[in-house]
Design an enzyme around this catalytic site. Structure first.
Site, PDB file in Angstrom:
ATOM      1  N   THR A 117       9.174  -3.687  52.719  1.00  0.00           N
ATOM      2  CA  THR A 117       9.641  -3.422  54.081  1.00  0.00           C
ATOM      3  C   THR A 117      10.477  -4.581  54.600  1.00  0.00           C
ATOM      4  O   THR A 117      11.527  -4.383  55.224  1.00  0.00           O
ATOM      5  CB  THR A 117       8.453  -3.160  55.015  1.00  0.00           C
ATOM      6  OG1 THR A 117       7.763  -1.983  54.581  1.00  0.00           O
ATOM      7  CG2 THR A 117       8.899  -2.976  56.452  1.00  0.00           C
ATOM      8  N   CYS A 176       0.067  15.774  60.456  1.00  0.00           N
ATOM      9  CA  CYS A 176      -0.373  15.246  61.689  1.00  0.00           C
ATOM     10  C   CYS A 176      -1.490  14.328  61.263  1.00  0.00           C
ATOM     11  O   CYS A 176      -2.621  14.737  61.174  1.00  0.00           O
ATOM     12  CB  CYS A 176      -0.850  16.290  62.599  1.00  0.00           C
ATOM     13  SG  CYS A 176       0.466  17.320  63.197  1.00  0.00           S
TER      14      CYS A 176
END
Length: 379
Positions: free
Chosen positions: A77, A321
């Site tokens: 990242t 979700c």
């Protein structure tokens, strides 16, 4: 005597694969030989620096780069953030548009928003970016940087990196290629200006990332740590050394390992396609050899992952979700495919045919149980 339960099977190896045995050996060696600060001039520091330089040289050889073009960062990242922010800043005079694919990692999308004006190129239902749209976008005015992953780690689809790089090169726009899901699993072309990769994905350690930049790319300082913009404070020498050893090891039999896992994924795709109300997503041919994703209608993804875990199988889910985001996968949404009831499989190099067959035996009844629990079976 009671029989022991079947061993657990870990099928969620994308981004966090088990350490390669040689990586573990290299890490332990570097703990003894590379504990000192490689920035120091004494003998212990110089010894640590030699380990880092050797690791950079090994990674560069795989990437088709020069040693001085490769650096280690604190994480994959961090490498992506540095590449986007500094890459765009280096071309601020050209403009502030950052052209990205719709299925890039969230780290790239967020960094592009921070770097300037993000322009997102759509993908088709297989997850493949539109090379023509990319070419048109980078040829427009005010483009500082373009970013396109080599392959999507969620669905496995390979991207048209070569065509996009040709267009970007003609327009004078640097192209960042995220090889975090593919390096160590497939051959990554040398058509890039910036490249980020993730050692934890190929059997190296986490806590370290790779960022490569061609000499023609300008990367100005974009943070407070001007002395070490690649990795403020420095990186762990043992982690960097173990990462390079792991990469060299997996490259040695890349084609054979890829062919074996491709056959296993073909088997999974064929069997899963026979389950009622399922969508197997991603390109069936032009893909990574070890990744497969499918989504079930009338199934809650989190419940299915939990049920499979109870059966002894660790899988991922790109839907979701999830409790952390409460939002479906942006990758699946961009593809226009089913976003819920999703299972993502990433096979390790040690995953066996027996592991796969056991998984395929428990998957259909697990789906039925989840549908029964939700009261939607047979709709």
């Amino acid at each position: 005597m009671e029989s022991s339960p079947p061993r657990r099977v870990h099928l969620d190896n994308g981004g966090r694969a088990p350490w390669h045995p040689l990586a573990r050996e290299a890490f332990l060696q570097a703990l003894d030989d590379g504990w000192a600060d490689p920035r120091r001039l004494h003998a212990e520091g110089r010894r640590a620096a030699r380990l880092v330089d050797g690791a950079r040289e090994a990674v560069a050889a795989v990437l088709g780069a020069r040693t001085e073009e490769v650096r280690f960062t604190h994480s994959h990242t961090a490498a992506l953030h540095r590449a986007v922010l500094a890459g765009a800043a280096g071309r601020r005079r050209a403009g502030d548009r950052v052209v990205v694919g719709a299925t890039e990692r969230a780290a790239v999308l967020h960094a592009a928003d921070a770097a300037g004006r993000r322009e997102t190129i759509p993908v088709d239902r297989l997850g493949r970016g539109d090379a023509g749209a990319f070419a048109a976008a980078v040829a427009g005015p005010g483009v500082a940087l373009a970013a396109l992953q080599h392959a999507n780690g969620e669905v496995g689809t390979l991207q048209p990196v070569e065509q996009v790089h040709d267009a970007a090169r003609a327009a004078g726009v640097p192209l960042l290629v995220d090889a975090g899901a593919s390096l160590g699993h497939a051959r990554v072309p040398e058509t890039w200006d910036l490249l980020a990769a993730d050692p934890a994905d190929w059997g190296g350690p986490s806590g370290v990332g790779v960022l490569a930049a061609r000499g023609r790319v300008r990367l100005p300082d974009v943070g407070p740590e001007d002395a070490e913009p690649w990795a403020p404070g420095g990186v762990s020498v043992p982690l960097a050394f173990a990462s390079a050893v792991a990469l060299e090891s997996v490259q040695a039999d890349l084609d054979a390992a890829g062919a074996r896992r491709r056959e296993l994924v073909d088997r999974i795709r064929a069997v899963v396609a026979g389950v009622p109300d399922v969508e197997v997503v991603g390109d069936p041919e032009n893909r990574l050899p070890h990744v497969v994703t499918f989504s079930f209608l009338y199934v809650d993804g989190e419940a299915l992952v939990t049920e499979l875990d109870r059966q002894g199988f660790a899988v991922g889910s790109g839907s979701a979700c999830t409790a952390s985001t409460l939002e479906p996968s942006h990758v699946l949404a961009a593809m226009g495919v089913l976003t819920h009831g999703n299972v993502r499989i990433a096979l390790d190099r040690t995953t066996s045919a027996e592991d796969v067959e056991r998984f395929l035996a428990v998957l259909p009844p697990a789906v039925e149980r989840v549908r029964d629990a939700l009261g939607v079976r047979g709709l």
